[in-house]
Each structure stands twice: as structure tokens, then as C-alpha cells.
Design a protein around this motif. Structure first.
Motif, mmCIF file in Angstrom:
data_model
loop_
_atom_site.group_PDB
_atom_site.id
_atom_site.type_symbol
_atom_site.label_atom_id
_atom_site.label_comp_id
_atom_site.label_asym_id
_atom_site.label_seq_id
_atom_site.Cartn_x
_atom_site.Cartn_y
_atom_site.Cartn_z
ATOM 1 N N SER A 188 28.564 130.988 -14.335
ATOM 2 C CA SER A 188 29.629 130.474 -13.461
ATOM 3 C C SER A 188 29.340 130.816 -11.994
ATOM 4 O O SER A 188 29.574 130.007 -11.090
ATOM 5 N N LEU A 189 28.761 132.020 -11.744
ATOM 6 C CA LEU A 189 28.421 132.387 -10.366
ATOM 7 C C LEU A 189 27.353 131.452 -9.807
ATOM 8 O O LEU A 189 27.417 131.014 -8.659
ATOM 9 N N GLU A 190 26.362 131.122 -10.651
ATOM 10 C CA GLU A 190 25.294 130.234 -10.178
ATOM 11 C C GLU A 190 25.830 128.852 -9.852
ATOM 12 O O GLU A 190 25.388 128.206 -8.902
ATOM 13 N N VAL A 191 26.798 128.390 -10.643
ATOM 14 C CA VAL A 191 27.427 127.097 -10.352
ATOM 15 C C VAL A 191 28.129 127.167 -9.004
ATOM 16 O O VAL A 191 27.988 126.281 -8.162
ATOM 17 N N ILE A 192 28.833 128.282 -8.764
ATOM 18 C CA ILE A 192 29.576 128.418 -7.500
ATOM 19 C C ILE A 192 28.617 128.413 -6.314
ATOM 20 O O ILE A 192 28.801 127.698 -5.340
ATOM 21 N N TRP A 193 27.535 129.213 -6.396
ATOM 22 C CA TRP A 193 26.668 129.259 -5.216
ATOM 23 C C TRP A 193 25.722 128.074 -5.110
ATOM 24 O O TRP A 193 24.905 128.008 -4.205
ATOM 25 N N SER A 194 25.803 127.159 -6.034
ATOM 26 C CA SER A 194 25.130 125.876 -5.826
ATOM 27 C C SER A 194 26.092 124.873 -5.192
ATOM 28 O O SER A 194 25.717 124.114 -4.292
ATOM 29 N N ILE A 195 27.335 124.903 -5.684
ATOM 30 C CA ILE A 195 28.298 123.902 -5.217
ATOM 31 C C ILE A 195 28.769 124.197 -3.784
ATOM 32 O O ILE A 195 28.871 123.285 -2.962
ATOM 33 N N VAL A 196 29.009 125.488 -3.478
ATOM 34 C CA VAL A 196 29.529 125.825 -2.146
ATOM 35 C C VAL A 196 28.553 125.417 -1.032
ATOM 36 O O VAL A 196 28.942 124.707 -0.093
ATOM 37 N N PRO A 197 27.249 125.774 -1.117
ATOM 38 C CA PRO A 197 26.332 125.313 -0.056
ATOM 39 C C PRO A 197 26.235 123.794 0.002
ATOM 40 O O PRO A 197 26.140 123.220 1.095
ATOM 41 N N ALA A 198 26.273 123.140 -1.174
ATOM 42 C CA ALA A 198 26.198 121.674 -1.174
ATOM 43 C C ALA A 198 27.387 121.099 -0.416
ATOM 44 O O ALA A 198 27.236 120.159 0.379
ATOM 45 N N CYS A 199 28.572 121.677 -0.629
ATOM 46 C CA CYS A 199 29.774 121.197 0.069
ATOM 47 C C CYS A 199 29.646 121.440 1.574
ATOM 48 O O CYS A 199 30.010 120.588 2.392
ATOM 49 N N ILE A 200 29.116 122.632 1.952
ATOM 50 C CA ILE A 200 28.976 122.945 3.383
ATOM 51 C C ILE A 200 28.011 121.949 4.036
ATOM 52 O O ILE A 200 28.290 121.403 5.112
ATOM 53 N N LEU A 201 26.884 121.680 3.365
ATOM 54 C CA LEU A 201 25.907 120.745 3.935
ATOM 55 C C LEU A 201 26.492 119.343 4.035
ATOM 56 O O LEU A 201 26.284 118.641 5.034
ATOM 57 N N MET A 202 27.253 118.967 3.031
ATOM 58 C CA MET A 202 27.882 117.640 3.048
ATOM 59 C C MET A 202 28.870 117.555 4.215
ATOM 60 O O MET A 202 28.922 116.557 4.939
ATOM 61 N N PHE A 203 29.635 118.634 4.416
ATOM 62 C CA PHE A 203 30.595 118.675 5.523
ATOM 63 C C PHE A 203 29.877 118.523 6.863
ATOM 64 O O PHE A 203 30.275 117.719 7.707
ATOM 65 N N ILE A 204 28.766 119.282 7.051
ATOM 66 C CA ILE A 204 28.037 119.204 8.328
ATOM 67 C C ILE A 204 27.498 117.796 8.540
ATOM 68 O O ILE A 204 27.600 117.224 9.632
ATOM 69 N N SER A 205 26.934 117.213 7.482
ATOM 70 C CA SER A 205 26.321 115.891 7.653
ATOM 71 C C SER A 205 27.366 114.837 7.999
ATOM 72 O O SER A 205 27.091 113.922 8.774
ATOM 73 N N LEU A 206 28.571 114.974 7.460
ATOM 74 C CA LEU A 206 29.619 114.001 7.796
ATOM 75 C C LEU A 206 30.216 114.287 9.172
ATOM 76 O O LEU A 206 30.488 113.384 9.952
ATOM 77 N N TYR A 207 30.372 115.581 9.478
ATOM 78 C CA TYR A 207 31.022 115.973 10.729
ATOM 79 C C TYR A 207 30.200 115.570 11.955
ATOM 80 O O TYR A 207 30.748 115.212 12.993
ATOM 81 N N GLN A 208 28.847 115.611 11.826
ATOM 82 C CA GLN A 208 28.001 115.302 12.986
ATOM 83 C C GLN A 208 27.773 113.801 13.160
ATOM 84 O O GLN A 208 27.159 113.381 14.141
ATOM 85 N N LEU A 209 28.254 113.037 12.184
ATOM 86 C CA LEU A 209 27.942 111.603 12.176
ATOM 87 C C LEU A 209 28.404 110.894 13.455
ATOM 88 O O LEU A 209 27.715 110.033 13.985
ATOM 89 N N ASP A 210 29.553 111.307 13.962
ATOM 90 C CA ASP A 210 30.125 110.663 15.134
ATOM 91 C C ASP A 210 29.181 110.797 16.346
ATOM 92 O O ASP A 210 28.878 109.819 17.029
ATOM 93 N N VAL A 211 28.691 112.024 16.580
ATOM 94 C CA VAL A 211 27.790 112.260 17.718
ATOM 95 C C VAL A 211 26.488 111.496 17.513
ATOM 96 O O VAL A 211 25.976 110.851 18.431
ATOM 97 N N TRP A 212 25.983 111.551 16.302
ATOM 98 C CA TRP A 212 24.740 110.845 15.998
ATOM 99 C C TRP A 212 24.887 109.343 16.252
ATOM 100 O O TRP A 212 24.007 108.720 16.853
ATOM 101 N N MET A 213 25.998 108.782 15.793
ATOM 102 C CA MET A 213 26.209 107.332 15.955
ATOM 103 C C MET A 213 26.269 106.977 17.433
ATOM 104 O O MET A 213 25.715 105.976 17.866
ATOM 105 N N GLN A 214 26.967 107.815 18.226
ATOM 106 C CA GLN A 214 27.064 107.522 19.662
ATOM 107 C C GLN A 214 25.697 107.539 20.325
ATOM 108 O O GLN A 214 25.385 106.712 21.163
#
Ligand SMILES: [Cu+2]
Length: 274
Positions: A89-115
Motif C-alpha cells: 500500500s505504501l508503494e502504491v501511495i508513493w507512486s500515485i502521489v508523485p504522478a499527481c504532482i507531475l500531472m498538476f505541474i504539467s496542467l498548471y504551466q500550460l497557460d504560460v506555455w500556450m502564451q
């Protein structure tokens, strides 16, 4: 003596960081304030990612220290290491949490990138009337302006104006330049404007920026492009639009006076000689 040398070597990075903090005009992470609006957004992204990285670094190291501390007390008799098969269960957590963080960063920066990078979002007027063409070559920046009142064409025109390492642009309005290279790969980098774009052989790449204040900003090459890479530097001068127009007129007068044949410059650019 060993302690002395340890302290000396430890002092080097600490002094380097302190000198950055206290150096005039230089911040800890950036060479001063961003001089473009988009640059400020890029800095904010950097700070946000930096905070995430710092929290992750401290958190994971604290976890590591805890595990080492716990495990050190759990040796079996006979000095054998204690072995654990892991916790699913710990391994699942530390796989999912970084994936979520990376997904958040990639979506959050999209606006600046598009501009900055998506053609349909370029400022319309700037995109319709690029200010200049900047051609990188070993080891300088060649700049081609259209004659005053004319538009920049893809192919050099007989009345185009040329300079080297000195790019003038109007301040406080979006401007676009066309970036090319005639030899190897270079990178157009203006740290104060937070503008960086590789110049790729065979491609004309548009770059746009909106400089907020009059001034001179360093232009450097950020791609190791040969033995003279270190000297491949110029400047970007941002000035009021009237001054910019006057500069073009002055350039035109100088070039017709010198007999610097405008048609010479494309060949010069082809010669590849220093
Ligand atoms: Cu270069």
C-alpha cells in the motif's frame, strides 16, 4: 587539520550562495526582476516548483533518516541485517502521489506555455509585423531589419538594414523576432527577459516578448556551439518606439553613407568566416 579543510570546502558553496544574495542587481535564483510580463509568470512557476521540490526533498530525507534509525535497532541476533519485503500500500501511495504532482505541474504551466509558444496565442500585431530577423552564426548574432516603414520579408531585400550583436526593439509592446541559424545549433538567451529559444538549422522560429522598461539587456548564446561560444554575446536595447524608428533611420543613413551595400550582407552571412 582535516577539520580545517572540511570547513574551507564547506565555506565555498556557502560563500557562493551568500555572494549571490548580496550581489547588486542579482537575486538568489535570477539575475534581477523579470523585465517581461510573461517572465514574471515563468518566475512564479519556478518558485512553485522549487517549493514542491524542497518539501519533497526534506520529506523523503526525513523518512530515510527515520527508517535508518528504526532499522538500526532491529538487528537479529548474530548481527544479521533485518530484511523487510516492503509494504504494497505504501508503494502504491508513493507512486500515485508523485504522478499527481507531475500531472498538476504539467496542467498548471500550460497557460504560460500556450502564451509563449502556441502560434494561435501570439499577440496579433507583433506576429503580423516581426521587428527583425536574428541569425545566429559562429560566433555572433546578425540582425536584419526591414527598411523604415516596410515589413520584414522572409527573403533579404535590397533595402534591408543590418547590424551585428545589437538588437533594438520598442519597449512596452509585444515584439516578435524571427530566429534562424546558418551553421550549428545556437540558443538565443536574454536572462533578464526570461527568453530562451534554440536556433535550429533549417528553421525560422518566431519568438515574442514584451519588455516592460527601457534598458540594455545581455544577449548570450546558451548552446555550446564551438570554440568561440563564450564570446557570442550581444545586447537587446529596449527603447520608446520613436527612438526605435529614429534608430532605423540612422542605420539606413549610415549604411547608404558607408556604401555598406545591403546586398553584401547576405553573402557575408554565407561566408562563414570570422
Ligand atoms: Cu552559439
Amino acid at each position: 587539520m582535516r577539520v580545517f579543510w572540511c570547513l574551507v570546502f564547506l565555506a565555498v558553496p556557502i560563500l557562493a550562495v551568500l555572494s549571490c544574495i548580496y550581489a547588486e542587481d542579482y537575486g538568489l535564483w535570477f539575475p534581477g526582476e523579470a523585465e517581461t510580463l510573461l517572465g514574471k509568470q515563468i518566475d512564479d512557476l519556478f518558485y512553485m516548483i522549487n517549493i514542491i521540490v524542497t518539501v519533497t526533498f526534506i520529506g523523503s530525507n526525513a523518512g530515510l533518516c527515520y527508517v535508518i534509525w528504526r532499522a538500526s535497532g532491529k538487528q537479529e541476533e548474530g548481527g544479521k541485517a533485518w530484511f523487510c519485503h516492503g509494504v504494497h500500500s505504501l508503494e502504491v501511495i508513493w507512486s500515485i502521489v508523485p504522478a499527481c504532482i507531475l500531472m498538476f505541474i504539467s496542467l498548471y504551466q500550460l497557460d504560460v506555455w500556450m502564451q509563449f509558444r502556441v502560434r494561435t496565442n501570439y499577440p496579433t500585431e507583433a506576429a503580423a509585423k516581426p521587428v527583425a530577423e536574428v541569425t545566429a552564426r559562429q560566433f555572433e548574432w546578425r540582425i536584419r531589419y526591414p527598411a523604415p516603414g516596410k515589413d520584414l520579408q522572409l527573403q533579404p531585400q535590397p533595402d534591408d538594414l543590418y547590424t551585428v550583436n545589437d538588437l533594438h526593439v520598442p519597449v512596452n509592446q509585444p515584439v516578435m523576432i524571427q530566429l534562424r541559424t546558418i551553421d550549428v545549433q545556437h540558443s538565443f538567451f536574454v536572462p533578464d527577459l526570461r527568453v530562451k529559444q534554440d536556433a535550429i538549422p533549417g528553421q525560422v522560429i518566431p519568438i515574442w516578448f514584451n519588455v516592460l522598461h527601457n534598458g540594455e539587456y545581455d544577449l548570450t548564446c546558451a548552446e555550446l556551439c564551438g570554440w568561440g561560444h563564450y564570446k557570442m554575446r550581444g545586447r537587446v536595447v529596449a527603447e520608446p518606439v520613436e527612438d526605435f524608428q529614429a534608430y532605423l533611420v540612422k542605420l539606413q543613413a549610415e549604411q547608404s553613407y558607408d556604401g555598406v551595400a545591403n546586398e553584401d550582407s547576405p553573402e557575408l552571412a554565407q561566408s562563414g568566416e570570422e
